[in-house]
Design an enzyme around this catalytic site. Sequence first.
Site, PDB file in Angstrom:
ATOM      1  N   TYR A  67      51.773  35.025  30.930  1.00  0.00           N
ATOM      2  CA  TYR A  67      50.916  34.011  31.533  1.00  0.00           C
ATOM      3  C   TYR A  67      51.565  32.647  31.343  1.00  0.00           C
ATOM      4  CZ  TYR A  67      47.270  37.619  31.412  1.00  0.00           C
ATOM      5  OH  TYR A  67      46.546  38.783  31.573  1.00  0.00           O
ATOM      6  N   PRO A 217      36.285  40.597  36.010  1.00  0.00           N
ATOM      7  CA  PRO A 217      34.888  41.036  35.956  1.00  0.00           C
ATOM      8  C   PRO A 217      33.989  40.306  36.934  1.00  0.00           C
ATOM      9  CG  PRO A 217      35.370  39.597  34.101  1.00  0.00           C
ATOM     10  CD  PRO A 217      36.674  39.885  34.782  1.00  0.00           C
ATOM     11  N   LEU A 218      34.470  39.155  37.431  1.00  0.00           N
ATOM     12  CA  LEU A 218      33.686  38.388  38.400  1.00  0.00           C
ATOM     13  C   LEU A 218      34.345  38.388  39.772  1.00  0.00           C
ATOM     14  CD1 LEU A 218      32.685  35.383  36.119  1.00  0.00           C
ATOM     15  CD2 LEU A 218      31.358  37.420  36.699  1.00  0.00           C
ATOM     16  N   GLY A 219      35.262  39.319  39.992  1.00  0.00           N
ATOM     17  CA  GLY A 219      35.879  39.464  41.302  1.00  0.00           C
ATOM     18  C   GLY A 219      37.267  38.892  41.414  1.00  0.00           C
ATOM     19  N   THR A 222      38.842  35.709  44.212  1.00  0.00           N
ATOM     20  CA  THR A 222      37.763  35.637  45.201  1.00  0.00           C
ATOM     21  C   THR A 222      36.481  36.097  44.524  1.00  0.00           C
ATOM     22  OG1 THR A 222      39.296  36.148  46.999  1.00  0.00           O
ATOM     23  CG2 THR A 222      36.949  36.424  47.441  1.00  0.00           C
ATOM     24  N   PRO A 223      35.556  35.196  44.240  1.00  0.00           N
ATOM     25  CA  PRO A 223      34.346  35.561  43.493  1.00  0.00           C
ATOM     26  C   PRO A 223      33.526  36.624  44.207  1.00  0.00           C
ATOM     27  CG  PRO A 223      34.605  33.171  43.596  1.00  0.00           C
ATOM     28  CD  PRO A 223      35.614  33.761  44.542  1.00  0.00           C
ATOM     29  N   LEU A 224      32.799  37.394  43.402  1.00  0.00           N
ATOM     30  CA  LEU A 224      31.906  38.421  43.955  1.00  0.00           C
ATOM     31  C   LEU A 224      30.889  37.792  44.895  1.00  0.00           C
ATOM     32  CD1 LEU A 224      31.086  40.460  40.728  1.00  0.00           C
ATOM     33  CD2 LEU A 224      32.436  41.271  42.664  1.00  0.00           C
TER      34      LEU A 224
END
Length: 291
Positions: A67, A217-219, A222-224
């Site tokens: 990273y 975990p939140l997409g 690109t957010p869920l």
Amino acid sequence: MSTPSLSLPGGTWTLGDLTVTRFGYGAMQLAGPWGMGPPTDREGALAVLREAVVDLGITHIDTSDAYGPRVTNELIREALHPYPESLHIVTKVGATRDEQGGWPTARRPEDLRRQVHDNLTSLRLDVLDLVNLRLGNAEGPQPGSLAEAFETLVELQQQGLIRHLGVSNATEEQVTEAQSIAPIVCVQNMYNLAHRHDDKLIDRLATEGVAYVPFFPLGGFTPLQSSALSAVAARLKATPMSVALAWLLQRSPNILLIPGTSSTAHLRENITGAGLSLSHEDLTELDDIGR
């Protein structure tokens, strides 16, 4: 360490002999855009790490020397070294970064040995608590044997450089193959409300006492987005992302969360949201999203 000022949801889980908070922190977003380069606000990045560990009591940080590259590990060292005895840093090897931000694989034995030593150096550690072998590619898990790569990490474990092993971006067959070579304490794969391909694997690992750690975990980038998720969130007067995190914690006791953020305010929002109590009706409605 000071007394946490905000109760962490989910309690704890044991990775081998390491007890960690089920709500952890993923450090990737502390680097620059798309996990490349330095942060735009270095002091802000350091503040997030100190907030997570010192103020809030998070004991599980997920990172990788890839990273940045090398950026997040250096930030972790600067913010938190000497590390609290309760803090456990999980890293991964098996891929590098190119100048275009890609993730070329690096799983030859010499690659893995170098990456383990690079992580030890950048984090200023004598032994790494947990190392995940990253498999597949940027498109997701890919079939194929992990034996040579995983056996290299087992050798490094036997040399005392690694305490525990896991796999990431893996197929169920690769999880089974890894377990036939040496014990693993976690699997780190992409999983969230909308991507439920690992449902059976999660249930199997729960019976085996192995943690499952969803990345994105939140997409991801690109957010869920889901009308059902928005409806449940509106009913609970919460944000959709809060509901998505709470659902993961209630999905199975072996799921550990590592949502990332570069904002202390957002970190606290994530923790508060993950502590939501979802009713049977809420869970039923949310379960239909990925099915």
